[in-house]
Design an enzyme around this catalytic site. Sequence first.
Site, PDB file in Angstrom:
ATOM      1  CE  LYS A  17      -3.792   2.091   2.597  1.00  0.00           C
ATOM      2  NZ  LYS A  17      -4.782   1.900   3.692  1.00  0.00           N
ATOM      3  CB  SER A  71      -7.863   3.683   2.418  1.00  0.00           C
ATOM      4  OG  SER A  71      -7.313   3.211   3.483  1.00  0.00           O
ATOM      5  CB  SER A 108      -8.126   0.826   5.635  1.00  0.00           C
ATOM      6  OG  SER A 108      -8.842   2.166   5.304  1.00  0.00           O
TER       7      SER A 108
HETATM    8  N1  GLN Z   1     -13.108   4.454   6.161  1.00  0.00           N
HETATM    9  C1  GLN Z   1     -12.553   4.886   7.367  1.00  0.00           C
HETATM   10  C2  GLN Z   1     -12.074   6.408   7.306  1.00  0.00           C
HETATM   11  O1  GLN Z   1     -12.090   6.844   6.305  1.00  0.00           O
HETATM   12  C3  GLN Z   1     -11.539   4.004   7.627  1.00  0.00           C
HETATM   13  C4  GLN Z   1     -10.156   4.320   6.884  1.00  0.00           C
HETATM   14  C5  GLN Z   1      -8.992   3.520   7.117  1.00  0.00           C
HETATM   15  O2  GLN Z   1      -8.997   2.359   7.919  1.00  0.00           O
HETATM   16  N2  GLN Z   1      -7.649   4.002   6.973  1.00  0.00           N
HETATM   17  O3  GLN Z   1     -11.557   6.900   8.132  1.00  0.00           O
END
Ligand code: GLN
Length: 494
Positions: free
Chosen positions: A79, A154, A178
Amino acid sequence: MGMKKKLTAIDVVEEIKSGDISCEELILEIYERIERSELNCFITLNKENALEEAIEVDKRRSGEECRRKKLLGVPIAIKDSISTRGIQTTCASKILTGYVPPYDATVIEALKKEGAIIIGKTNMDEFCMGSSTETSYYGPTRNPHDLDRVPGGSSGGSAAAISAGETVLALGSDTGGSIRCPASFCGIAGLKPTYGLVSRYGLIAYANSLEQIGPMASNVTDTALLLEVLSAKDERDSTQVKTKNNASTNYCLSWLNGKRSGNGGEGVGVEVEVKGMKIGVPKEFIEGVSPEVEKSVWNAVHKLEDSGAIYEEISMRDLKYALAAYYIIAMSEASSNLARFDGLRYGLRTGKDEDWHTTFSRIRGEGFGEEVKRRIILGTYALSAGYYGTYYLKALKVRTLIKNEFEDALKTHDILAMPTMPFVAFKLGERIKDPLSLYLADVNTVSINLAGVPSISVPCGFSNGLPIGLQLVGKHFEEDEILKAAFVYEQTFL
Ligand code: GLN
């Protein structure tokens, strides 16, 4: 070379060591798939280095040093929130475009030590903020099961790449879901480790008190193998808890050892079973999810029951506050963490310098996308003098309540089971215009980060051809329990 589309890391290591497959051909095939792909899983590729390394692996595979490596020749996608020395690392943001880190994150060092080959850096929501990979400056990633749908986020590029055979393993990071959300939407396995198990050194911070780097793979055994490598001890991350579990040599499931010695996962004298395992199913996690998701998750729980586990429906009443508390804490931490992207310390320095204030605002105004700006503004507001007590402090108190609630539920149960996401992958563009509807999608994942407990998502069915994820949650540092249950379930699902 007509390689199988879905290769497992366990098989790749064995076949490379025995000379049954050539690492170079494997890597070439992976790049061919990536180059043909319509999914947009990668921001940056590492082709030249990866091929050089693969040729070295083929030369040395039978040597003593290579024989010991746990991930010899295994292609892995990283990532783009994780620092890689010499490879551009952008966090999918315009502001970091062209940034090449001078050092490796600890997890990258650990992967290299075990012989893994870095394929490239995967697409994601900008600075990890999102659940659909649509906020990336580099355009969205598409879901391999339906090109008109999101892969989740994400870590959407990582999940889609595994699902489409564009890598074997991948790293994600999980602040509020994410890793698990894209794993669920793309039909793969992904695990968020206990807070403090895996070093965060070299992870570009979004909300440090919540996030962990974690493994993503096509099956549970590979997930365990990768977790074992990632949990190497690191003196550079003071929040890493130095338990007996996180020495990479110790963190090893007995059944994983069994796999390695080639007896089909049964372990050396240790059975992988869930007989007598107590599973709690919190009803608040099921209320409001789509009927297909609910049905698949109950089916999975019943399969585990057939294998000897005992389940019980339970209630976690404070969960309803988790989403609000999470977004206040995450945005507050983000507003502070992202201050360093100012064109001086980090970030692109465009245009002509004027006074500090004007230059700083222009660079950040141009460099950050809409969602990142929204969160910095909201987070700054929540932390401001007059509102700190009303929002941030209150959210911290709710966090403690939620942590206690998980600890209580896990005193009487070995693991908890629930859906990862309330629905299957949605259409590209469907939610991005309405940020709140995207935040609501995280209703089943964020509380786990607030509590710091480990959680895995594994495929448990389909609805109209789209994957559904089962989420299993364990006690702090008891990743082996959720991996075991996930493995037993996976055997019934295959
Ligand atoms: N969707 C969540 C956010 O936008 C989690 C994102 C993540 O785990 N980085 O904060």
